[in-house]
Design an enzyme around this catalytic site. Structure first.
Site, PDB file in Angstrom:
ATOM      1  N   HIS A  73      -1.674   7.623   6.392  1.00  0.00           N
ATOM      2  CA  HIS A  73      -1.562   6.342   5.652  1.00  0.00           C
ATOM      3  C   HIS A  73       0.153   6.271   5.684  1.00  0.00           C
ATOM      4  O   HIS A  73       0.885   6.940   5.263  1.00  0.00           O
ATOM      5  CB  HIS A  73      -1.817   6.383   4.274  1.00  0.00           C
ATOM      6  CG  HIS A  73      -3.464   6.146   4.147  1.00  0.00           C
ATOM      7  ND1 HIS A  73      -3.983   6.277   2.825  1.00  0.00           N
ATOM      8  CD2 HIS A  73      -4.395   6.086   4.980  1.00  0.00           C
ATOM      9  CE1 HIS A  73      -5.191   6.140   3.148  1.00  0.00           C
ATOM     10  NE2 HIS A  73      -5.582   5.998   4.508  1.00  0.00           N
ATOM     11  N   TYR A 202      -4.335   0.586  -5.336  1.00  0.00           N
ATOM     12  CA  TYR A 202      -4.360   0.841  -6.881  1.00  0.00           C
ATOM     13  C   TYR A 202      -4.391  -0.313  -7.576  1.00  0.00           C
ATOM     14  O   TYR A 202      -3.399  -1.219  -7.401  1.00  0.00           O
ATOM     15  CB  TYR A 202      -2.918   1.552  -7.118  1.00  0.00           C
ATOM     16  CG  TYR A 202      -3.023   2.961  -6.636  1.00  0.00           C
ATOM     17  CD1 TYR A 202      -2.558   3.086  -5.132  1.00  0.00           C
ATOM     18  CD2 TYR A 202      -3.537   4.003  -7.256  1.00  0.00           C
ATOM     19  CE1 TYR A 202      -2.433   4.298  -4.701  1.00  0.00           C
ATOM     20  CE2 TYR A 202      -3.105   5.393  -6.718  1.00  0.00           C
ATOM     21  CZ  TYR A 202      -2.825   5.534  -5.393  1.00  0.00           C
ATOM     22  OH  TYR A 202      -2.817   6.722  -4.943  1.00  0.00           O
ATOM     23  N   PRO A 294      -4.855  12.179 -12.216  1.00  0.00           N
ATOM     24  CA  PRO A 294      -5.017  12.071 -10.458  1.00  0.00           C
ATOM     25  C   PRO A 294      -4.481  10.983 -10.115  1.00  0.00           C
ATOM     26  O   PRO A 294      -4.242  10.658  -8.750  1.00  0.00           O
ATOM     27  CB  PRO A 294      -6.611  11.750 -10.354  1.00  0.00           C
ATOM     28  CG  PRO A 294      -7.234  11.477 -11.559  1.00  0.00           C
ATOM     29  CD  PRO A 294      -6.240  12.166 -12.606  1.00  0.00           C
ATOM     30  N   LYS A 298      -1.315  14.179  -7.029  1.00  0.00           N
ATOM     31  CA  LYS A 298      -0.469  15.255  -6.686  1.00  0.00           C
ATOM     32  C   LYS A 298      -1.173  16.653  -7.054  1.00  0.00           C
ATOM     33  O   LYS A 298      -0.514  17.607  -6.907  1.00  0.00           O
ATOM     34  CB  LYS A 298       0.617  15.180  -7.729  1.00  0.00           C
ATOM     35  CG  LYS A 298       1.774  13.938  -7.538  1.00  0.00           C
ATOM     36  CD  LYS A 298       2.219  14.143  -6.299  1.00  0.00           C
ATOM     37  CE  LYS A 298       3.108  12.802  -5.796  1.00  0.00           C
ATOM     38  NZ  LYS A 298       3.454  12.987  -4.301  1.00  0.00           N
ATOM     39  N   TYR A 386       5.699   9.320  -3.908  1.00  0.00           N
ATOM     40  CA  TYR A 386       4.406   9.452  -3.654  1.00  0.00           C
ATOM     41  C   TYR A 386       4.236  10.275  -2.338  1.00  0.00           C
ATOM     42  O   TYR A 386       3.235  10.928  -1.974  1.00  0.00           O
ATOM     43  CB  TYR A 386       3.881   7.934  -3.179  1.00  0.00           C
ATOM     44  CG  TYR A 386       2.446   7.838  -2.935  1.00  0.00           C
ATOM     45  CD1 TYR A 386       1.603   7.722  -1.687  1.00  0.00           C
ATOM     46  CD2 TYR A 386       1.550   7.458  -4.151  1.00  0.00           C
ATOM     47  CE1 TYR A 386       0.483   7.655  -1.686  1.00  0.00           C
ATOM     48  CE2 TYR A 386       0.245   7.493  -3.993  1.00  0.00           C
ATOM     49  CZ  TYR A 386      -0.275   7.452  -2.818  1.00  0.00           C
ATOM     50  OH  TYR A 386      -1.835   7.572  -2.583  1.00  0.00           O
TER      51      TYR A 386
END
Ligand code: APR
Ligand code: PHB
Length: 391
Positions: A73, A202, A294, A298, A386
């Protein structure tokens, strides 16, 4: 009495990865796991790997399937107020990416490598208990096959997760930091193609958080925020798909391929850190020492970085007779843990609707989302956390 160099409690990702890295360095280790291998593999967990974790799997010699089946990604997407906003993490971090690869598959790769190397793993080890780690002759006691056993070792690695025995054994020496969130995540696994195979989505809508993820190009993983007192039986597949579509933009909603759930569960969210992570000759790693909500994906990556620090310190001990790495392990691991805890808390606070949020605080959340997607500085901060901060 049987002896090894490192006794590892727990055959989850942390224990298995540690065992593999130590084996590659010629350090003997035994893993004691209270469940069966099938039970461990049956756990459904997130699988978004930082490059640090991918590199560690390669270092452990088990990265082949990950490189073949993992989905790279280059971006993530935030969706709010009915609009999608891509965050191009590779461009914002000088080319860093994340890889979608289920934790179950990562665990399977590590288990198969351990078995192929003929390394000792005691599954269904009952009443495992660490002793003597304040001195120089630790032992781990356990019951297996109806018999009591004692394993002498030089060091004990507590990789036994949040509900394990290692941290419980030193509870009077541990300082705990915890935050419990006022909602849960309802997760669904379905054998349908993911709506956004190359970027996790998200969502923050007035109905709550949502997440569109995957395990492969034919298996999807979706979540919606739900009240803590919800029960899985309150959520039919139809209700779940309908709610998910209400929480994303209309175009994405129209593109979601629905299908029967093959797994459906509700998980609570918590932030948790236990300090320190070292007790004489016993070291905690992974969920045994810390838990993150979550949202930031991580958990697995922190387990991997703990294992990197601990395996390096143990290798340094045996090769160079130096205690430096072992003496610095706890402080070094906690530095990275707390940065990941902060990021996971921040992203959770930004993307969820909290029951006690007032009108003013809601406007602040709206403003932070707008600022985040329109400021390169803010997007870069999100992106570098991220993809994973440097070790
Ligand atoms: N004795 C032996 N084994 C135990 C004991 C015990 N008393 N208690 C727990 N275990 C085992 C569990 O059965 C499990 O297989 O320890 C293992 C711990 O594995 P995880 O809970 O997966 O923790 P960790 O290896 O640190 O991996 C962290 O897992 O929970 C997710 O989000 C988390 O992705 C992250 C990853
Ligand atoms: C998942 O695929 O389960 C997943 C992905 C990203 C997250 C959390 C969970 O932030």
């Amino acid at each position: 009495m049987p002896k090894t160099q490192v006794a590892i409690i727990g055959a989850g990702p942390a224990g298995l990865l540690l065992g593999q890295l130590l084996h590659k360095a010629g350090i003997e280790n035994v893993i004691l796991e209270r469940q069966t291998a099938d039970y461990v593999l049956g756990r459904i967990r997130a699988g978004i790997l930082e490059q640090v974790t991918v590199d560690l799997m390669d270092e452990a010699g088990v990265g082949q399937r990950l490189h073949h089946d993992g989905i790279v990604h280059h971006a993530i997407e935030l969706v709010f107020r009915g609009e999608r906003h891509p965050i191009q993490v590779d461009k914002l971090t000088g080319g860093k990416v994340v890889t979608a690869y289920g934790q179950t598959e990562l665990t399977r790769d590590l288990m198969e490598a351990r078995k192929a190397a003929g390394l000792p793993t005691v599954y269904e080890a009952a009443d495992v208990s660490p002793h003597g780690f304040d001195g120089d002759k630790p032992v781990v006691r356990y019951r297996h096959g109806g018999q009591e056993h004692e394993l002498q070792c030089d060091f004990i690695a507590g990789c036994d997760g949040f509900h394990g025995v290692s941290r419980a054994t030193v509870k009077d020496k541990v300082t705990e930091y915890e935050k419990v969130y006022p909602f849960g995540w309802l997760g669904v696994l379905a054998d349908v193609p993911p709506v956004s195979p190359h970027a996790i989505v998200y969502g923050n809508s007035e109905r709550g958080f949502s997440l569109c993820s995957m395990r492969s190009l034919t298996r999807s993983r979706y979540y919606v925020q739900c009240p803590l007192d919800d029960k899985v039986e309150d959520w039919s597949d139809e209700r779940f798909w309908d709610e998910l579509k209400r929480r994303v933009d209309p175009h994405l909603a129209a593109s979601i391929v629905t299908g029967p759930s093959i797994e459906k569960s509700i998980a609570p969210l918590r932030s948790f850190v236990a300090e320190p992570m070292r007790f004489g000759r016993m070291f905690l790693a992974g969920d045994a020492a810390h838990i993150v909500p979550p949202t930031g994906a991580k958990g697995l990556n922190l387990a991997a970085s703990d294992v990197k620090y601990l395996s390096s310190a143990l290798i340094e001990h045996y090769r160079e007779r130096s205690a430096a790495g072992l003496d610095h392990y706890s402080d070094r691991a906690l530095q990275r843990v707390w940065k990941a805890e902060r990021f996971s808390w921040w992203l959770t606070s930004l993307m969820h609707r909290f029951p006690d949020t007032g009108a003013f605080e809601q406007r602040l959340q709206d403003a932070e989302l707008e600022y985040l997607v329109h400021s390169q500085a803010a997007s870069t901060s999100l992106a570098e956390n991220y993809v994973g901060l440097p070790l």
